[in-house]
Design a protein around this motif. Sequence first.
Motif, short mmCIF file in Angstrom:
data_model
loop_
_atom_site.label_atom_id
_atom_site.label_comp_id
_atom_site.label_asym_id
_atom_site.label_seq_id
_atom_site.Cartn_x
_atom_site.Cartn_y
_atom_site.Cartn_z
N ALA A 101 36.93 51.07 6.86
CA ALA A 101 37.22 51.83 8.08
C ALA A 101 36.19 51.49 9.15
CB ALA A 101 37.23 53.32 7.78
N ASP A 102 35.60 50.31 9.06
CA ASP A 102 34.57 49.93 10.04
C ASP A 102 35.12 49.95 11.47
OD1 ASP A 102 33.09 49.54 7.79
OD2 ASP A 102 32.76 47.39 8.06
N VAL A 103 36.39 49.59 11.60
CA VAL A 103 37.03 49.62 12.92
C VAL A 103 38.10 50.71 12.96
CG1 VAL A 103 38.35 48.29 14.60
CG2 VAL A 103 36.56 47.16 13.26
N ALA A 104 38.82 50.85 11.87
CA ALA A 104 39.91 51.86 11.77
C ALA A 104 40.82 51.79 13.00
CB ALA A 104 39.35 53.26 11.53
N CYS A 105 40.98 52.91 13.72
CA CYS A 105 41.84 52.90 14.92
C CYS A 105 41.00 52.77 16.18
CB CYS A 105 42.65 54.19 15.00
SG CYS A 105 43.53 54.58 13.50
N ASP A 106 39.72 52.55 16.00
CA ASP A 106 38.79 52.40 17.12
C ASP A 106 38.85 53.58 18.09
OD1 ASP A 106 36.72 51.15 18.44
OD2 ASP A 106 38.02 49.88 19.67
N GLN A 107 39.12 54.75 17.55
CA GLN A 107 39.23 55.91 18.46
C GLN A 107 37.89 56.28 19.09
OE1 GLN A 107 40.20 60.25 17.55
NE2 GLN A 107 42.22 59.50 18.14
N TYR A 108 36.81 55.80 18.50
CA TYR A 108 35.50 56.05 19.12
C TYR A 108 35.50 55.52 20.56
CZ TYR A 108 30.41 56.44 19.50
OH TYR A 108 29.14 56.79 19.89
N HIS A 109 36.19 54.38 20.76
CA HIS A 109 36.27 53.83 22.11
C HIS A 109 37.59 54.16 22.81
CE1 HIS A 109 33.40 51.06 19.96
NE2 HIS A 109 32.67 51.52 20.96
N LEU A 110 38.64 54.29 22.02
CA LEU A 110 39.97 54.43 22.64
C LEU A 110 40.43 55.88 22.80
CD1 LEU A 110 41.84 51.50 20.79
CD2 LEU A 110 40.69 51.46 23.01
N TYR A 111 39.51 56.83 22.66
CA TYR A 111 39.96 58.23 22.69
C TYR A 111 40.65 58.63 24.00
CZ TYR A 111 35.61 59.34 25.20
OH TYR A 111 34.60 59.38 26.11
#
Length: 520
Positions: A101-111
């Motif tokens: 899950a290092d990238v997963a859905c990248d919601q950290y940036h794409l929220y």
Amino acid sequence: MDRRTFLGNSLAAAGGALVGGRISNAENTPAPQSASSTRQQVPGAIAQSEIEAARFPDGFLWGTATAAFQVEGAWNEDGKGESIWDRFTHTPGKVKGATTADVACDQYHLYPQDMALAKKLNQKSYRFSISWPRIQPIGTGAPNMKGVDHYSRFVDEMLKNGLRPFCTLYHWDLPQALEDKGGWPNRDLAGYYADYAGILAKHLGDRITIWAPFNMPWSVAYMGYGVGALAPGRANFDDFLKALHTLTLAQGQALRSIKAASSKATVGSAYGMCPAYPKTDSEEDRAAAARYHAMNNVFLLEAAMHGRYPKAFVGDPPYDKMGMKPGDEEIMHAPLDWVGFHYYTRRVVSDASKVQNSSGGGFSGTEIEADPATGRDPYTRFRAEMPTEGPLTESGLEVWPRGIYDLVTQISKEYDHPIIEITESGCGYLDAPYEKENGRVPDTRRIAWFQQELAELGRAIKDGAKVRSFHAWSLIDNFEWSNGHTERYGLIYVDYRDQKRTIKDSGLWYGKVAATNRLT
Ligand code: IFM
């Protein structure tokens, strides 16, 4: 571990004498009302006319849920510490398909994009979780302000999009440094956790008013420490019992520290529950199902509401093994403002108390694969199975819409009609964008699943249950723990190669439900 085994354990629950005896399909499924509906052929399904008639109250909070580890990615950015799930997923052989899950859905940036999508689907509530190691990289000490600021911006974004920020403080990603100190079986974690809760309430409590300390605490203890199927992957029943007690203490202490730091805070729960039905009408099976309900559904709820544990054990409760001390009842006693729980499927439970049980630990089975002779564990002594009378989802769970009605009415009755939040509910199907239909995702099975289930929920509300919200799991497809990317629960499809989001047909349908309070 396969999907069915995972949820067989993590969502397991019981349903003591749920409605007075064995609940068979014949007794409980309404008779088909019109020959035209194919759904009526499916065991456990409800009539199309009931779906069409269902209405939800004005102001009902339609929402979706996610969890930090499953969607955020950015696993080592902005000072975040390592979590037990980072360690677990980075260990070869632990996750299906060798994904992380290092990238997963990248919601950290794409929220911002994801919150705009939630708004587009007319959502009013977004249940998210905070990653403890982003706030305290080693689980103790001063907060990492980059982590705090991230969630502060995220909360603002939710509010900007008309979403109620519903915060789960812990959805399984313990700082690895705390696992190195013994993990949840170490009672000291209750105090560390309360400090963490206080930090969150201090920095975010001006805007967040609804807090759930733990997602599925029974699963944290049982799956993580009892059978080792989830991180940190330990398997010892005494550790399971100790972890369960620490989590209960932590729940109580966190409630107090949240309320001390934020006058607006309301605190509830996000328990994994499923109704269970006695396998036969025998007193033994009914008692086994009641133990299951006590252990899997309401163990922490009873502790919070009444400062005591429910009767989950055969014989003397193993309170010494759990590490209970004088005065713990007062710590546990922290009445919740509302009760939150998930619904996915049901269980059928039978007694295993008369079978000779050889030892008190090292059990290697899981609930579904439990030793058929001795039951699931040496203390609760029941066997729990997921029946296959109804159809199975692609993730392997039985579809049983009636279960949510039974569960909601049971909790309403047992806890004097509390305000209820359905914190998660959903189904795993792998439908993907279909080129011949302009890239649409025609996931009709998911729509049917939600229609059936929500019709049953609507019936529970009509019968008096004070349910004020429903959070579909999940807004977007995401990382499904040890099953990696082999399962999809989202209303929005995520292409993990380029992070493109595509609203599935179920998402479009759910958006209409949220706008109209109707299911068709
Ligand atoms: O993805 C999980 C979630 O993290 C906890 N509840 C069940 C979901 C679906 O399996």
